[in-house]
Design an enzyme around this catalytic site. Structure first.
Site, short mmCIF file in Angstrom:
data_model
loop_
_atom_site.label_atom_id
_atom_site.label_comp_id
_atom_site.label_asym_id
_atom_site.label_seq_id
_atom_site.Cartn_x
_atom_site.Cartn_y
_atom_site.Cartn_z
N LYS A 93 14.47 18.97 57.50
CA LYS A 93 14.90 19.68 56.57
C LYS A 93 15.11 18.80 55.81
CE LYS A 93 17.97 24.15 55.84
NZ LYS A 93 18.78 25.23 57.25
N SER B 24 17.57 29.62 55.90
CA SER B 24 17.23 28.38 54.94
C SER B 24 16.87 27.28 55.55
CB SER B 24 18.87 27.45 54.18
OG SER B 24 19.57 26.99 55.06
N SER C 89 20.90 30.25 60.02
CA SER C 89 19.76 29.43 59.09
C SER C 89 18.57 28.46 60.01
CB SER C 89 20.52 28.37 57.86
OG SER C 89 20.79 29.11 56.69
#
Length: 621
Positions: A240, A312, A336
């Site tokens: 990420k 996210s 997330s």
């Protein structure tokens, strides 16, 4: 039923913006003057609050009348006059750090002095013991992992690259160790798939082709020489894009940071490098870790390209689901990892707060942020957690605790708690309710549990204040205006609103947080783990603030008649309706006791086998 956090944000935004404008107008925009202590005239007399030289803009009773609306308090006329008359001598000076004249910049890497510790005082001294494995001379002994799992005696390499790409880490590592495939070839398979399918998924911010191939060749040389580092050696992974990678840009998905290039690796990056893993891509995240829209657009769900991957950790979710990486590192502050894991049909392990060091990862909330694992198989998450866990002497919130896990341990007799009302209504589905039957079929016991009916969403003042503090600079200099999403429930508005939150309410929320942690300790003493609907608001809020670990895994499929969105409903931009319902994965979540990730993974592996749906792939990938 309590309103969702999304609804709360959407409805509260406009009123706060209007009130803030009135306060700004009332302040007159004057430049603050120098502040300093008033020296008492009589020797030995102490100083007193409210005696500093006047500083800051003029305020009036009218200013406070408007400000009352922001924090929802009421004062008498006398109290208002007293507060306004004394403000510039007593309170304005506390803003000197921000507005000067002795303005002081606080570096981004400086954490608050107060650290959240999820452990209750009575268990602070508990020593965690790791179960010593029985020597078997098998695969896992050979790679140095001290827990046991089973693999088929013969596990031949598939003929098709696609079948290799979708294999779990356990299989990939076996093929590499047994020299059925090289890391360079495996890395090439994933790099080609990343380039091929990113056009549809928009999940890659930076492809690290040369870096990955260099790491893969180095891994092959070591393995050929007999130096095998373990189950992640030679396995391609994606990060990420809030995890620092030296010399490779780390953008946080946000326009102001799109050219940011770290000079040092994050601790998790270093540990995966040491494990021999191969970084092939920096994967997308919603800007500043919110939802699934970044400066390059929206990341898509491989199972339904007409909706986002959820966020996210959108890029990790999409890339893992589409077989573009072996595994990925995601992060969670409040949903997330859970949300994209559920929507994209992958296994997402959110560790206990303090289990994994966050040094070198973007900060959103010092007391809630957690780095975790997203993979195609439940067992895979434990391989990765084993490699990245443990303090690094830099993350002040990291807690030393031993990781216990035995993949062969029976789950029979375990007590699985559930909240009856949560299972009866949305967001719970028939898949969630069917999971309760699976629990019983596996020989575990379902136990009803309950929590007080408290205002759990009020804990979010902590998240709002911490995130606004983390991104104070780009809020005040208006770089937030560059972010693609400028809607009431996006970070730009929330960060601005948070300037007007009450410090007293923040402390009260912190005290409520301790009360909630005590209640969760009571619940977890009566059961071994919890089964919950993945997107139940109370689950996401409570467990992220108390720090309990969770595992989200695919449990079945549901049909949806419209695209799902992380954003508050917007009449100007309605979600797409489908002519025919779309079949998409649906996941359930398991919640463990603090630092008992091993237990929920053991149960998750058993349930994954019973569900029998983990092997299905999204069409077209």
């Amino acid at each position: 039923m309590a309103r969702s956090r999304r609804e709360f944000l959407a409805k509260s935004s406009m009123g706060l913006v209007a009130a803030a404008a009135m306060v700004a107008k009332a302040s007159g925009g004057q430049t603050p003057q120098a502040a300093g202590p008033q020296i008492p005239a009589t020797p030995g007399a102490p100083g007193a609050f409210g005696t500093s030289p006047s500083t800051g803009p003029e305020v009036s009773v009218a200013t406070f009348v408007q400000a009352e609306k922001l924090v929802q308090v009421e004062m008498s006329g006398k109290d208002l006059a007293e507060a306004a008359g004394n403000w510039r001598q007593s309170m304005a000076a506390v803003y000197e750090r921000r507005v000067g004249p002795r303005k002081l910049a606080i570096g981004y890497d400086v954490a608050p002095a107060t650290v959240w510790n999820p452990l209750m005082p009575k268990v602070q001294g508990v020593e965690c013991k790791r179960k010593a494995p029985e020597a078997s001379g098998g695969y896992y002994d050979a790679i140095g992992i001290d827990y046991a799992a089973s693999l088929p005696e013969k596990l031949p390499l598939p003929a098709k690259d696609e079948d290799i790409a979708y294999a779990p880490v356990a299989h990939l590592s076996w093929w590499i160790m047994s020299k059925q495939i090289t890391s360079e070839r495996l890395t090439g398979i994933y790099l080609d798939r990343l380039e091929r399918f990113n056009r549809e998924l928009n999940c890659v911010i930076t492809l690290t082709r040369e870096h990955g191939l260099e790491q893969a060749r180095a891994a092959d040389k070591e393995i050929a020489a007999g130096k095998y580092r373990g189950p992640l050696h030679g396995i391609p992974w994606g990060a990420k894009d809030l995890l620092d990678t030296v010399g490779i840009r780390t953008t946080w998905g946000a326009e102001p940071f799109r050219d940011r290039v770290p000079v040092e690796d994050a601790t998790v990056t270093k540990r995966l490098n040491e494990a021999g893993a191969v970084l092939v891509a920096k994967l997308s995240l919603g800007a500043l870790a919110l939802n699934d829209v970044w400066f390059g657009g929206q990341t898509k769900n491989p199972w339904n390209l007409d909706e986002g991957a959820s966020g996210s950790s959108a890029g990790p979710g999409a890339a893992v689901a589409a077989g573009l990486v072996g595994f990925a590192i995601g992060s969670e502050t409040q949903g997330s990892i859970v949300s994209p894991s559920m929507r994209d049909g992958v296994a997402g392990l959110r560790p206990t707060f303090g289990r994994v060091p966050r040094t070198g990862a973007m900060t959103l909330s010092w007391t809630c942020d957690k780095l975790g694992v997203m993979a195609r198989g439940v067992e895979d998450t434990m391989f990765v957690l084993e490699a990245i866990k443990g303090p690094d002497e830099k993350d002040v919130a990291c807690i030393p605790a031993v990781l216990q896990f035995d993949a062969g341990r029976s789950v029979q007799g375990l007590k699985v708690g559930y909240f009856p009302e949560w299972m009866k209504v949305a967001p719970a589905t028939e898949v969630d309710r069917a999971a309760m039957d699976v629990v019983k079929k596996l020989g575990m016991e379902l136990v009803e549990v309950s929590l007080p009916d408290w205002p759990y969403d009020s804990l979010n003042i902590i998240l709002f204040a911490e995130s606004a503090a983390a991104f104070e600079e780009i809020t005040l200099n208006h770089q937030l205006d560059e972010l693609k999403m400028q809607v009431p429930d996006a970070w730009p508005n929330t960060f601005r609103q948070s300037r007007f939150l009450s410090a007293v309410d923040f402390v009260q929320a912190d005290r409520l947080r301790r009360m909630v942690a005590v209640e969760m300790e009571r619940v977890m003493k009566s059961v071994d783990l919890l089964l919950v609907p993945s997107l139940r608001d109370e689950f996401l809020v409570i467990t992220n603030f108390t720090g309990h670990p969770s595992l989200t895994l695919r449990a079945g499929f549901v049909e949806v008649s419209e695209a799902r969105s992380d954003w508050a409903p917007d009449p100007k931009n309605p979600v797409k309706k489908f002519e025919k319902p779309r079949r998409v994965p649906h996941g359930v979540s398991l919640v463990g006791r603090l630092f008992e990730e091993g237990r929920i993974v053991e149960v998750g592996m058993a349930m994954e086998g019973a569900f029998g749906v983990a092997g299905e792939r999204p069409a077209g990938f």
